[in-house]
Enzyme design. Structure first.
Site, short mmCIF file in Angstrom:
data_model
loop_
_atom_site.label_atom_id
_atom_site.label_comp_id
_atom_site.label_asym_id
_atom_site.label_seq_id
_atom_site.Cartn_x
_atom_site.Cartn_y
_atom_site.Cartn_z
N GLY A 1 38.53 138.29 89.84
CA GLY A 1 38.59 136.82 89.79
C GLY A 1 38.84 136.35 88.37
O GLY A 1 39.49 137.03 87.57
N SER A 2 38.23 135.19 88.03
CA SER A 2 38.61 134.47 86.81
C SER A 2 38.31 135.14 85.49
O SER A 2 38.88 134.75 84.46
CB SER A 2 37.97 133.07 86.82
OG SER A 2 38.52 132.34 87.90
N THR A 3 37.39 136.13 85.44
CA THR A 3 37.20 136.84 84.17
C THR A 3 38.52 137.51 83.77
O THR A 3 38.76 137.77 82.59
CB THR A 3 36.09 137.91 84.26
OG1 THR A 3 36.30 138.66 85.44
CG2 THR A 3 34.70 137.28 84.30
#
Ligand SMILES: [Zn+2]
Length: 585
Positions: A306-308
């Site tokens: 995801g966003s990491t």
């Protein structure tokens, strides 16, 4: 004279012939013995010193960064009987039943077995072994042996690993460093006659064992313990399935802590947790449950980051030159890519924003735009160049590989979703190692635990050198990334990662696991500190939390608490200048 000479010649010939006959006779006998009787003599010779017992070598200790022993040995005993030497079989049997808590049938079977030496029980407490020796029965042998012992029970269980009945590593560092730790077993050779009776005057000959070497780690018991407590706290509070935390030095890859709760008890690794009904499981089911319990999620399992992962997309975009820090973007709440409408987390849109604000907002359309500007070929090249398609090389067995589309199968929709960390899977350790390399000035590091191998006197036998690997990002881009990620914590979605008096950089993530219909989430936060010159990078991943599941809300505070606790411990002083200056980059 002449007659005499002839006689002499004849006599010589007779003697010669006689000698030849004797010689043939001897050779024949020898050949007979060698060929036809060799088995018999070989056996006879063996029987003279047939009995041999191992003396186990002490396995090397595992020691943390501050000299705390994490794996040691406890003396235990192996009890054996020698049938031919037992003078009072009934008394010996009674003693074995009493001291070893075995059945009379079992004792009888061992004592009456006609073998050179019969093992009755291993792993017997030293105290009991000493008592058995005290009876003074002939034909009963008490040999000292070692059993692995872990003073901190569950601490770093999936990292340290444990050993089996033969003292051989089964999982974790115990397997990876088997050769260094195991040592060389010694032997006791007992010379006996064919009936198994020890020969007087010859007795026992000992070949002393050589102890294994000690393994020194970068792992720090204090940091591990604190991180493990924090992980347990959030797992219970959020009724999560599992929580993993990885803390390492982003400059050199030395791992301070690797937590995977629920951990298991290293002193009882074959016992499932409290709620397990082991009796109702088949052998295969039990083994599967144990394997599951022993898995190190940080290394053995992959997940959709995801966003990491936007840290990787932002680095690639800046390095390739398709985007600058000040570029303007606009987010109406979605992007249309081919026939797909891909949403931003904020459905109402972020409106107009710079690239840095896009990173702060974790705005999907900004990252989709950056990846589309690069195109599949260039994006994929960076994916590869950053080291994401290779294993990190961590010194633990079973590291999982990245699960990734083949380049030729990546269309624009796949590219767009990859840009914000979806549609492929990596291990947590891969994310931590890659992010470390992108923010440390741009050089790839190898995450690792092993620092040195020493003998029992502390003399260094081997030092593990993990030089920084090849450059994967320019120093300039690396500095920009540190700035952008510090802004995420200062102004954006990572505010819960702030620690008073310290400059922190980071990125949050919340991803839905497959199938999406199950409504299960993985919440995570990746942080590093101090933001301008990082000495620690931490990742916290919460699997399937109940209730609020946003990474910024539930995972960021975990890293915040750990940083607040360990930064002073690592000798990092608080700074008054706890925010980046405007125009810093
Ligand atoms: Zn947006």
């Amino acid at each position: 004279m002449r007659k005499n000479k002839t006689y002499h010649k004849k006599k010589t010939a007779v003697i010669f012939l006689f000698c030849v006959l004797i010689l043939f006779g001897l050779i024949g006998r020898l050949v007979y013995l060698m060929i036809f009787q060799s088995d018999y003599y070989a056996k006879k010779a063996d029987e003279l010193h047939e009995r041999e017992r191992d003396i186990k070598a002490a396995r090397g200790k595992i020691i943390d960064a501050k000299g705390t022993i994490l794996a040691a040995n406890k003396t235990v005993c192996t009890i054996s009987v020698i049938h031919s030497q037992i003078a009072e079989p009934q008394k010996v049997m009674d003693m074995l039943v009493k001291e070893l808590k075995i059945t009379p049938e079992e004792a009888k079977k061992r004592v009456e077995k006609v073998s050179s030496i019969e093992r009755v029980k291993t792993n017997v407490e030293k105290e009991i072994g000493d008592r058995i020796r005290g009876y003074g029965f002939t034909g009963v042998k008490v040999d000292e042996d070692f059993k692995r012992y872990y003073p901190y029970d569950t601490l770093a269980s999936k990292v340290l690993g444990f050993t089996g009945a033969d003292n051989q590593g089964i999982i974790g560092l115990e397997v990876r460093y088997e050769e260094e730790l195991k040592g060389v077993n010694g032997k006791i050779l007992t010379t006996t006659d064919a009936r198994g009776v020890e020969l007087n005057g010859i007795g026992e000959k000992r070949i002393e064992p050589i102890a294994g070497y000690d393994l020194y780690l970068s792992l720090d018991r204090n940091i591990q313990e604190y991180a493990q407590q924090e992980a347990m706290r959030v797992m219970e509070q959020k009724e999560a399935q599992a929580v993993s935390i990885l803390l390492l030095n982003p400059q050199n890859g030395e791992i301070y802590a690797c937590v995977n709760v629920p951990e298991f008890d290293l002193n009882h690794p074959f016992e499932l947790g409290d709620d397990a009904d082991e009796g109702s499981l088949t052998e295969k089911e039990l083994q599967e449950r144990l394997n599951q319990m022993w898995r190190n999620r940080c290394i053995n399992d992959t997940y959709e980051p995801g966003s990491t992962f936007k840290i990787i997309t932002a680095s690639a975009g800046l390095e390739s030159g398709v985007v600058t820090m000040e570029d303007n973007f606009s987010c109406p709440g979605f992007r249309v890519v081919e026939d797909r409408r891909i949403h931003c987390a904020r459905r109402t849109g972020h409106g107009s924003e710079t690239f840095v604000q896009g990173v702060e907002n974790s705005c999907n359309p900004v990252f989709i735009d950056v990846a589309l500007r690069m195109g599949v070929g260039e994006y994929y090249d960076y994916f590869q160049k950053f080291g994401l398609l290779q294993k990190t090389g961590i010194d633990l067995p079973g590291e999982a590989s990245t699960i990734m589309h083949k380049e030729e199968n990546i269309g624009l929709v796949e590219l767009a979703t990859m840009a914000f960390g979806q549609s492929f899977q990596i291990t947590p350790v891969q994310l931590a190692a890659t992010a470390s390399s992108l923010i440390n000035g741009g050089e790839r590091i190898i995450p690792h635990f092993g620092v040195s191998i020493r003998d029992s006197d502390g003399v260094v036998i081997k030092e593990y050198k993990y030089e920084k690997g090849k450059r994967i990002l320019s120093e300039e881009t690396s500095e920009k990334m540190r700035y952008a990620l510090e802004m995420v914590v200062k102004e954006g979605g990572g505010k819960n990662g702030q620690v008073e008096g310290y400059r922190i950089g980071g990125k949050t993530a919340t991803s839905q696991t497959l199938p999406r219909s199950a409504n299960k989430y993985i919440s995570s936060f990746l942080g590093f500190a101090p933001a301008d010159d990082p000495v620690v990078l931490g990742v916290c991943i919460i699997y399937d939390p109940q209730g609020i599941y946003y990474g910024g809300t539930i995972a960021a505070p975990v890293i915040r608490n750990i940083f607040a606790n360990i930064l002073p411990y690592l000798g990092i002083e608080k700074t008054t200048q706890n925010t980046p200056q405007d125009g810093n980059v």
